[in-house]
Design an enzyme around this catalytic site. Structure first.
Site, short mmCIF file in Angstrom:
data_model
loop_
_atom_site.label_atom_id
_atom_site.label_comp_id
_atom_site.label_asym_id
_atom_site.label_seq_id
_atom_site.Cartn_x
_atom_site.Cartn_y
_atom_site.Cartn_z
N GLY A 145 0.84 -1.19 0.00
CA GLY A 145 0.00 0.00 0.00
C GLY A 145 0.88 1.24 0.00
N GLN B 116 2.80 9.98 1.91
CA GLN B 116 4.15 9.41 2.05
C GLN B 116 5.12 9.92 1.00
OE1 GLN B 116 2.43 5.22 2.45
NE2 GLN B 116 4.33 5.04 3.57
N CYS C 218 6.01 -0.29 7.66
CA CYS C 218 5.65 0.90 6.90
C CYS C 218 6.85 1.36 6.09
CB CYS C 218 5.20 2.02 7.85
SG CYS C 218 4.72 3.53 7.00
N LEU C 219 6.61 1.70 4.84
CA LEU C 219 7.70 2.16 3.97
C LEU C 219 8.30 3.47 4.48
CD1 LEU C 219 6.07 1.32 0.53
CD2 LEU C 219 7.92 0.07 1.67
N HIS D 84 -4.35 1.36 7.72
CA HIS D 84 -2.99 1.92 7.80
C HIS D 84 -2.84 3.10 6.82
CE1 HIS D 84 1.56 1.17 7.99
NE2 HIS D 84 1.46 1.93 6.92
N GLU D 85 -3.37 2.94 5.60
CA GLU D 85 -3.23 4.01 4.58
C GLU D 85 -4.08 5.23 4.92
OE1 GLU D 85 -0.80 3.56 2.90
OE2 GLU D 85 -0.65 1.38 2.99
N HIS E 233 -2.37 7.37 7.32
CA HIS E 233 -1.38 8.26 6.69
C HIS E 233 -2.03 9.56 6.23
CE1 HIS E 233 2.39 6.09 6.61
NE2 HIS E 233 1.86 5.02 6.05
O1 GNR Z 1 4.09 -2.64 2.56
C1 GNR Z 1 3.45 -2.50 3.61
N1 GNR Z 1 3.16 -3.61 4.36
C2 GNR Z 1 2.29 -3.58 5.43
C3 GNR Z 1 2.28 -4.70 6.26
C4 GNR Z 1 1.42 -4.75 7.33
C5 GNR Z 1 0.58 -3.70 7.59
C6 GNR Z 1 0.59 -2.58 6.78
C7 GNR Z 1 1.43 -2.52 5.69
S1 GNR Z 1 1.41 -1.15 4.65
C8 GNR Z 1 3.08 -1.16 4.08
C9 GNR Z 1 3.29 -0.08 3.02
C10 GNR Z 1 3.07 1.27 3.64
O2 GNR Z 1 3.83 1.80 4.39
N2 GNR Z 1 1.94 1.86 3.37
O3 GNR Z 1 1.65 3.05 3.91
NI NI Z 2 2.78 3.12 5.78
#
Ligand code: GNR
Ligand code: NI
Length: 177
Positions: A46, A51, A91-92, A133-134, A137
Site C-alpha cells: 500500500g 508518504q 511501513c515504507l 494503515h493508509e 497516513h
Molecule cells: O508494505 C506495507 N506492508 C504492510 C504490512 C502490514 C501492515 C501494513 C502494511 S502497509 C506497508 C506499506 C506502507 O507503508 N503503506 O503506507
Molecule cells: Ni505506511
C-alpha cells in the site's frame, strides 16, 4: 511513469492532514500510476499520497500474491468497524521496523475509484489492515503512534541516525560545489 521519493519518519510532512480531491481527472490518474509504480518498486502492499509529500486524499493498495490487483481509492472513508485483531505491521516510511498493532478486524469502506465513481465495499484480513494503515497516513498518523512512547522514541533515534549516515555517505560520494 515516475518513481516518487518516500518520506521517512520523523519527517514533519508525514503529519499533514491531507485535503480531499475535488475533481478526478488525468492528473489524478497520472498520480495513481506513479504511486503504484513506487509501491511495487519499494516493494509494498500500500502507499498513501502523504508518504510522497502530496497533500491529497489518495491511496493505492495491492494485497494480492502476484501483484496483479492494483487498487486506487480517492477520499476513502471508513463507514463502520467491527471486531479487533492484532497483526504485525511495517511501513515504507518507517523502514526496518515491524510491530504488532491492533485494528478493526472488518471495515466498510466508501471511496471514489480512478474514474471518480463512488464505490462501497467490506474488507477484512490484510486488506482491512492495509486500508486502515493508509487512511491513517492521510490523517497524519503512523503505526508507531500506537506503540509506547519509549518504543517510538527508540525508533525515531534509530531512523534519525540512519538518515544522518545516509547523508554523510552521499556527501562523501558526490561533494556539493
Ligand atoms: O508494505 C506495507 N506492508 C504492510 C504490512 C502490514 C501492515 C501494513 C502494511 S502497509 C506497508 C506499506 C506502507 O507503508 N503503506 O503506507
Ligand atoms: Ni505506511
Amino acid at each position: 511513469m515516475a518513481l516518487l521519493t518516500i518520506l521517512h519518519y520523523p519527517d514533519p510532512r508525514l503529519r499533514i492532514h491531507a485535503r480531499p480531491i475535488t475533481a478526478v481527472g488525468v492528473e489524478t490518474r497520472r498520480l495513481i500510476a506513479d504511486l503504484l509504480e513506487t509501491m511495487y518498486a519499494a516493494p509494498g502492499i500500500g502507499l498513501a499520497a502523504t508518504q510522497v509529500g502530496l497533500d491529497q486524499r489518495l491511496i493505492v493498495v495491492d494485497v494480492s500474491e502476484n501483484n496483479d490487483a492494483p487498487c486506487a481509492f480517492i477520499n476513502p472513508e471508513i463507514l463502520a468497524r467491527d471486531g479487533k485483531e492484532k497483526s504485525q505491521e511495517g511501513c515504507l516510511s518507517v523502514p526496518g521496523v515491524f510491530e504488532e498493532v491492533e485494528r478493526a478486524e472488518r471495515i466498510r469502506v466508501r471511496a471514489l475509484d480512478r474514474d471518480g465513481k463512488r464505490v462501497e465495499f467490506d474488507a477484512d484480513g490484510l486488506l482491512a489492515v492495509c486500508i486502515q494503515h493508509e487512511i491513517d497516513h492521510l490523517d497524519g498518523k503512523l503505526f508507531v503512534d500506537y506503540l509506547s512512547e519509549l518504543k517510538r522514541l527508540r525508533i525515531r533515534k534509530k531512523l534519525e541516525k540512519e538518515q544522518r549516515e545516509t547523508h554523510e555517505r552521499s556527501a562523501t560520494a558526490a561533494p556539493a560545489i
